[in-house]
Design an enzyme around this catalytic site. Sequence first.
Site, mmCIF file in Angstrom:
data_model
loop_
_atom_site.group_PDB
_atom_site.id
_atom_site.type_symbol
_atom_site.label_atom_id
_atom_site.label_comp_id
_atom_site.label_asym_id
_atom_site.label_seq_id
_atom_site.Cartn_x
_atom_site.Cartn_y
_atom_site.Cartn_z
ATOM 1 N N ASP A 199 0.680 -1.142 -0.003
ATOM 2 C CA ASP A 199 0.107 0.340 -0.261
ATOM 3 C C ASP A 199 1.012 1.417 0.047
ATOM 4 O O ASP A 199 1.778 1.351 0.656
ATOM 5 C CB ASP A 199 -0.837 -0.087 1.083
ATOM 6 C CG ASP A 199 -1.698 0.851 1.282
ATOM 7 O OD1 ASP A 199 -3.249 0.802 1.244
ATOM 8 O OD2 ASP A 199 -1.942 1.961 0.714
ATOM 9 N N CYS A 207 -18.119 13.366 -1.814
ATOM 10 C CA CYS A 207 -17.543 12.501 -1.726
ATOM 11 C C CYS A 207 -17.297 11.334 -1.334
ATOM 12 O O CYS A 207 -19.230 11.026 -0.476
ATOM 13 C CB CYS A 207 -17.251 13.390 0.098
ATOM 14 S SG CYS A 207 -16.235 11.783 0.900
ATOM 15 N N CYS A 262 -3.752 -11.923 -21.916
ATOM 16 C CA CYS A 262 -5.588 -12.392 -21.406
ATOM 17 C C CYS A 262 -5.590 -13.739 -22.132
ATOM 18 O O CYS A 262 -5.770 -14.264 -22.397
ATOM 19 C CB CYS A 262 -5.663 -11.333 -21.334
ATOM 20 S SG CYS A 262 -7.374 -12.087 -21.066
HETATM 21 P P1 ATP Z 1 -10.792 6.278 0.352
HETATM 22 O O1 ATP Z 1 -11.605 6.140 0.171
HETATM 23 O O2 ATP Z 1 -10.407 8.266 1.048
HETATM 24 O O3 ATP Z 1 -9.947 7.001 -1.330
HETATM 25 P P2 ATP Z 1 -8.731 4.547 0.721
HETATM 26 O O4 ATP Z 1 -7.698 4.955 -0.002
HETATM 27 O O5 ATP Z 1 -8.312 3.965 2.217
HETATM 28 O O6 ATP Z 1 -9.906 5.700 0.849
HETATM 29 P P3 ATP Z 1 -10.573 1.929 0.252
HETATM 30 O O7 ATP Z 1 -10.918 1.155 -0.694
HETATM 31 O O8 ATP Z 1 -10.617 1.858 1.578
HETATM 32 O O9 ATP Z 1 -9.552 3.114 0.161
HETATM 33 O O10 ATP Z 1 -8.829 1.587 0.290
HETATM 34 C C1 ATP Z 1 -7.773 0.946 -1.343
HETATM 35 C C2 ATP Z 1 -6.500 1.048 -0.804
HETATM 36 O O11 ATP Z 1 -5.812 1.083 -1.388
HETATM 37 C C3 ATP Z 1 -5.797 2.377 -0.396
HETATM 38 O O12 ATP Z 1 -4.802 1.775 1.571
HETATM 39 C C4 ATP Z 1 -4.337 2.921 -1.320
HETATM 40 O O13 ATP Z 1 -3.784 3.319 -0.448
HETATM 41 C C5 ATP Z 1 -4.698 1.987 -1.729
HETATM 42 N N1 ATP Z 1 -4.002 1.670 -2.882
HETATM 43 C C6 ATP Z 1 -4.792 2.397 -3.977
HETATM 44 N N2 ATP Z 1 -4.723 2.362 -4.961
HETATM 45 C C7 ATP Z 1 -3.009 1.675 -4.824
HETATM 46 C C8 ATP Z 1 -1.605 2.022 -5.387
HETATM 47 N N3 ATP Z 1 -1.639 2.358 -7.003
HETATM 48 N N4 ATP Z 1 -0.620 0.681 -5.604
HETATM 49 C C9 ATP Z 1 -1.056 0.467 -3.929
HETATM 50 N N5 ATP Z 1 -2.269 1.297 -2.754
HETATM 51 C C10 ATP Z 1 -2.789 1.792 -3.282
HETATM 52 ZN ZN ZN Z 2 -8.909 -10.625 -21.214
#
Ligand code: ATP
Ligand code: ZN
Length: 292
Positions: free
Chosen positions: A67, A213, A271
């Site tokens: 993450d 939001c 794929c």
């Molecule tokens: P919000 O709704 O405020 O965007 P969030 O980002 O914590 O909150 P969640 O759906 O709870 O959303 O979690 C998705 C997780 O995936 C997050 O912790 C985000 O940092 C992680 N994430 C998203 N894209 C990537 C990426 N490209 N590389 C690594 N981690 C990622």
């Molecule tokens: Zn495919």
Amino acid sequence: EEGAAPSAEVRPENPYSRLMALQTMGVVPEFERIRDFSVMVVGLGGVGAVAAEMLARCGVGKLLLFDYDGVELANMNRMFFRPEHVGKSKVEAAKEVLETINPDVEYEHYAYDVTLMTNWEHFLDRMQYGGIGEASPVTLVLSCVDNYAARMAVNQACTELNLPWMESGVSESAMSGHIQFMLPGRTACFACVPPLVVAEGRDEGELKREGVCAASLPTTMGIVSSLLVQNALKFMLGFGQISYLLSYDAMGNFFPSGIVRPNPECNLPSCLERQHEYYGQWQPEEWVAAHA
Ligand code: ATP
Ligand code: ZN
């Protein structure tokens, strides 16, 4: 004394004996095999962090956590993180908590963006060689990210390496979610059926409603992580009926399920290669039998 609760001193509980009872009861053939499995969790938000905790509590052999974000107070409407984690990276905070819950699990964690070219080789390397034992691939990849680009990165990596993975998602209204089991070449990949906006070449930003939001509920996210890990356990330990596509509709209170076949015109080259390799050779038999 009859009816008294057994005291902890007299009967120290081994948490594993409760999990092993699944075996004694004939549900799972060999529960201890869970120690041989490694799971990569990409995204440690409301779904991923909870999924990682469940797997740690079940005693999975190894967890690889990815993450790029830090813990924020805005994350407190989700499960797992606590206010004292604010300011730490999600992977670091998660590893700390999970290690206290189950120190027998092997942990690897990386705080980076999985969509960046500079991280691509490393990301693929951990998938291919981060499993348990010398140079073995991970058993399963769980995609718990919240955006299209990150899902496409997981999709491409798993399709190229021919690794099983599961995708998960919660809608912006927090009123529905889904999990999807992806077997490259056998079931649809994430690029096989792109969201309409993306298929039309428009910007991903249009997928999100402007100025709105996204809502978030710990209940819906908790349900989706539970469905995800239940399916992961079924797949790894070989019990019950696997879900290929399982949705949860909170408003209507139902769980539609199905399977999505690969698209022979998918625009992801790997794929098409996998589809060619598996052509005519795979049937989701258990699923067909139960739903016919
Ligand atoms: P919000 O709704 O405020 O965007 P969030 O980002 O914590 O909150 P969640 O759906 O709870 O959303 O979690 C998705 C997780 O995936 C997050 O912790 C985000 O940092 C992680 N994430 C998203 N894209 C990537 C990426 N490209 N590389 C690594 N981690 C990622
Ligand atoms: Zn495919």
